[in-house]
Write a protein that holds these residues in place. Structure first.
Motif, mmCIF file in Angstrom:
data_model
loop_
_atom_site.group_PDB
_atom_site.id
_atom_site.type_symbol
_atom_site.label_atom_id
_atom_site.label_comp_id
_atom_site.label_asym_id
_atom_site.label_seq_id
_atom_site.Cartn_x
_atom_site.Cartn_y
_atom_site.Cartn_z
ATOM 1 N N VAL A 39 0.807 -1.221 0.000
ATOM 2 C CA VAL A 39 0.000 0.000 0.000
ATOM 3 C C VAL A 39 0.840 1.271 0.000
ATOM 4 O O VAL A 39 0.297 2.372 -0.158
ATOM 5 C CB VAL A 39 -0.959 0.036 1.211
ATOM 6 C CG1 VAL A 39 -1.797 -1.221 1.267
ATOM 7 C CG2 VAL A 39 -0.205 0.248 2.517
ATOM 8 N N PHE A 46 -1.677 4.635 0.020
ATOM 9 C CA PHE A 46 -2.497 4.836 1.217
ATOM 10 C C PHE A 46 -1.769 5.778 2.174
ATOM 11 O O PHE A 46 -0.534 5.764 2.260
ATOM 12 C CB PHE A 46 -2.746 3.516 1.944
ATOM 13 C CG PHE A 46 -3.625 2.541 1.206
ATOM 14 C CD1 PHE A 46 -4.052 2.781 -0.089
ATOM 15 C CD2 PHE A 46 -4.047 1.374 1.827
ATOM 16 C CE1 PHE A 46 -4.864 1.885 -0.763
ATOM 17 C CE2 PHE A 46 -4.862 0.466 1.185
ATOM 18 C CZ PHE A 46 -5.266 0.723 -0.118
ATOM 19 N N MET A 91 -7.220 6.168 0.963
ATOM 20 C CA MET A 91 -6.848 5.146 -0.013
ATOM 21 C C MET A 91 -6.978 5.737 -1.402
ATOM 22 O O MET A 91 -8.076 6.095 -1.830
ATOM 23 C CB MET A 91 -7.769 3.931 0.140
ATOM 24 C CG MET A 91 -7.813 3.361 1.544
ATOM 25 S SD MET A 91 -9.151 2.161 1.774
ATOM 26 C CE MET A 91 -8.694 0.906 0.576
ATOM 27 N N VAL A 99 -6.807 2.828 -5.839
ATOM 28 C CA VAL A 99 -7.121 1.505 -5.308
ATOM 29 C C VAL A 99 -7.113 0.463 -6.422
ATOM 30 O O VAL A 99 -7.363 0.775 -7.599
ATOM 31 C CB VAL A 99 -8.461 1.493 -4.553
ATOM 32 C CG1 VAL A 99 -8.385 2.375 -3.324
ATOM 33 C CG2 VAL A 99 -9.604 1.925 -5.466
ATOM 34 N N ASP A 110 -6.962 -4.736 -3.325
ATOM 35 C CA ASP A 110 -7.205 -4.035 -2.050
ATOM 36 C C ASP A 110 -8.527 -4.457 -1.420
ATOM 37 O O ASP A 110 -8.828 -4.058 -0.289
ATOM 38 C CB ASP A 110 -7.217 -2.523 -2.255
ATOM 39 C CG ASP A 110 -5.878 -1.966 -2.714
ATOM 40 O OD1 ASP A 110 -5.887 -0.981 -3.492
ATOM 41 O OD2 ASP A 110 -4.839 -2.502 -2.300
#
Length: 127
Positions: free
Chosen positions: A62, A66, A81, A84, A88
């Protein structure tokens, strides 16, 4: 201490989403919060964590997409986030070690015991 997540929903690949986790109860001045992810059929894994100093760490999966943040006065933890991906897709949980924690290896999240968990919020990313 109680934790409650919100903000999970279905989103298209490449989109953005912001999760929230509100917490109640007493928390020491040195603490660590984390967002965990549990994809279908997989074990729960740490996605991002942040300590009372604001030091954040991310899983490679991530990192760069993120962002974890907190507003202690509002007693809320966030997970922004971006970009994406279908991978995920998971149930997202917030967890807390309310402390008091010792400073080590550049932060307070070095040795934690995730004693408090929320119920989770579902994020589904479609391609």
């Amino acid at each position: 201490v109680q934790l409650a997540e919100s903000g999970g929903e279905s989103v298209q690949s490449g989109g953005s989403l912001k999760l929230s986790c509100t917490f109640t109860g007493y928390i020491y001045s040195s603490y660590c919060f984390s967002w965990f992810l549990q994809a279908p059929g997989k074990e729960r894994e740490m996605g991002a964590q942040i300590d009372s100093d604001g030091t954040a760490n991310y899983a490679d999966s991530v990192k760069g997409r993120f962002t974890i943040s907190q507003r202690y006065t509002e007693r809320t933890l966030y997970l922004q986030m971006n970009s994406v991906k279908p991978e995920d897709t998971a149930m997202y949980y917030c967890a807390a070690d309310i402390g008091p924690l010792s400073y080590s290896n550049g932060g307070y999240c070095g040795k934690v015991d995730w004693g408090y968990w929320g119920q989770g919020t579902q994020v589904t990313v479609s391609s």
